[in-house]
Design an enzyme around this catalytic site. Sequence first.
Site, PDB file in Angstrom:
ATOM      1  N   CYS A  73       0.845  -1.211   0.000  1.00 39.52           N
ATOM      2  CA  CYS A  73       0.000   0.000   0.000  1.00 39.52           C
ATOM      3  C   CYS A  73       0.870   1.248   0.000  1.00 39.52           C
ATOM      4  CB  CYS A  73      -0.900  -0.014   1.226  1.00 39.52           C
ATOM      5  SG  CYS A  73      -1.903   1.459   1.415  1.00 39.52           S
ATOM      6  N   CYS A  79      -2.303   6.396   6.326  1.00 41.72           N
ATOM      7  CA  CYS A  79      -3.668   5.968   6.621  1.00 41.72           C
ATOM      8  C   CYS A  79      -3.826   5.494   8.064  1.00 41.72           C
ATOM      9  CB  CYS A  79      -4.078   4.861   5.650  1.00 41.72           C
ATOM     10  SG  CYS A  79      -5.636   4.050   6.062  1.00 41.72           S
ATOM     11  N   CYS A 162      -8.033   0.762  -1.614  1.00 38.93           N
ATOM     12  CA  CYS A 162      -7.607   0.127  -0.369  1.00 38.93           C
ATOM     13  C   CYS A 162      -7.362  -1.364  -0.607  1.00 38.93           C
ATOM     14  CB  CYS A 162      -8.677   0.321   0.698  1.00 38.93           C
ATOM     15  SG  CYS A 162      -8.284  -0.484   2.256  1.00 38.93           S
ATOM     16  N   GLN A 283     -20.120  -9.648  10.569  1.00 39.70           N
ATOM     17  CA  GLN A 283     -18.663  -9.629  10.510  1.00 39.70           C
ATOM     18  C   GLN A 283     -18.174  -9.008   9.193  1.00 39.70           C
ATOM     19  OE1 GLN A 283     -16.698 -10.476  12.939  1.00 39.70           O
ATOM     20  NE2 GLN A 283     -17.969 -11.693  14.305  1.00 39.70           N
ATOM     21  N   ASP A 333     -30.774  -8.461  21.360  1.00 39.77           N
ATOM     22  CA  ASP A 333     -29.861  -7.443  20.841  1.00 39.77           C
ATOM     23  C   ASP A 333     -30.499  -6.084  21.114  1.00 39.77           C
ATOM     24  OD1 ASP A 333     -27.356  -7.535  18.671  1.00 39.77           O
ATOM     25  OD2 ASP A 333     -28.483  -5.663  18.622  1.00 39.77           O
ATOM     26  N   ASP A 381     -21.002 -12.809  21.898  1.00 37.07           N
ATOM     27  CA  ASP A 381     -20.150 -12.207  20.871  1.00 37.07           C
ATOM     28  C   ASP A 381     -20.254 -10.690  21.021  1.00 37.07           C
ATOM     29  OD1 ASP A 381     -18.665 -11.571  18.652  1.00 37.07           O
ATOM     30  OD2 ASP A 381     -20.066 -12.374  17.180  1.00 37.07           O
ATOM     31  N   CYS A 408     -13.518  -9.936  19.888  1.00 38.11           N
ATOM     32  CA  CYS A 408     -12.765  -9.181  18.880  1.00 38.11           C
ATOM     33  C   CYS A 408     -11.767  -8.242  19.539  1.00 38.11           C
ATOM     34  CB  CYS A 408     -13.715  -8.400  17.967  1.00 38.11           C
ATOM     35  SG  CYS A 408     -14.752  -7.204  18.834  1.00 38.11           S
TER      36      CYS A 408
END
Length: 450
Positions: A73, A79, A162, A283, A333, A381, A408
């Site tokens: 890149c 960036c 990108c 995701q 949720d 999650d 994550c």
Amino acid sequence: MNLHVKQKIPLKIKKMGINGEGIGFYKRTLVFVPGALKGEDIYCQITAVKRNFAEAKLLSVHKESKFRVTPACDIYEACGGCQIMHLQYNKQLEFKEDLLRQALKKFVPRGYESYDIRPTIGMEEPQYYRAKLQFQTRKIKGEVKTGLYAENSHYLVSLKNCLVQDKTTQAIVNKVAVLLGKYQLPIYDERKIAGVRTVMVRRSRKTGQVQMIFVTSKSLNFNSLVQDLVRDFPEIVTIAVNLQTSKTSEIYGEKTEIIWGQESIRESVLDYEFALSPRAFYQLNPEQTEVLYGEAVKALDVHPEDHLIDAYCGVGTIGFAFARQVKSLRGMDIIPEAIADAKQNAKRLGLSNTYYEAGLAEEIIPRWYKEGYRADALIVDPPRTGLDDRLLETILKYAPKKMVYVSCNVSTLARDLARLTKVYEVNYIQSVDMFPHTARTEAVVKLSKR
């Protein structure tokens, strides 16, 4: 501390930190240097001095790591969206395993020294994997630009090609920038101008369908822009507008309205399909999501008589992997649109053993238990902030006999495990590289009640 801002020093890099930066010691003071790799001898300049550490910028590398590569890149350093593209990919996977170990050592959950931490599962082709983009819009020298803010700033770095972004979504957002200029729609400025702030584009790997959201701080007429855009990109099936009028770091406001096309796009994972409305979470890396969900199924090891709770269920995606293997599946949720999607998805899949409710898990689960429901298994999650304190207390109180934590963020995972291991044993941790070239990783943790 014997350091001051602008001071130039030599440094031996001993390890890499949680943000992908190199870490060395200068006269027993920790120094963090972005862009430096473990084992390198470097020359750097101090940019900030804190109470217990210093930060520096890399000036030159005198002894280079044999695992250093030239990033493909050309705006990599400006960036900041990727942090470790200068590290050989197989070593990136090792680094992500080490991230877990560092986080565990910091938060010391019970028995962490003997955890079974399995090698990170990577990608064969770790490029163009992001199926969703969320680019900021700004007008720079009279021209509309879209991209990301440089790290720790509000300086927009324009992104037109990108290397980790899906090519179709990139092409669409490039066209959006041109059309915003063509139709002279106002572009948001933090000081005085109300207008378009952010553009979200998401593409389904299964169907190729694309959905979009324009986030704006004032009501605008997008009709002409939409006509041009869908003519050039027939794969676009949904265009929505979200109104965000407050000066906040939150990208979205409460109200999202579809202004063109259908309500959702169709996506699939493992052996089932589902619908995604524009605001619903899914995701970013569909290819690795197959791997991640497969690992979650393996780890939870449910049985036909099990009752399962899927906290942070979103549109139901991860829970559907278990639905035909359990007696009942319940999810919640905080985003009502996601719950509406989950109900529709369950109906479309012909599932009669599911129940979904909008609200906070820490409020809903205790009510379910008061009503007589009992869960044998739990899957969580959560977002990067980890489990809510009240939800942690709820889990510890009711303690289903088996649990899978999909994380994550290794730091909040390790923090939460420090509390969960009062009741649960960690059987193993399997990391999955959902975000190649970044310092982030995803992990699946198998837990069983002690």
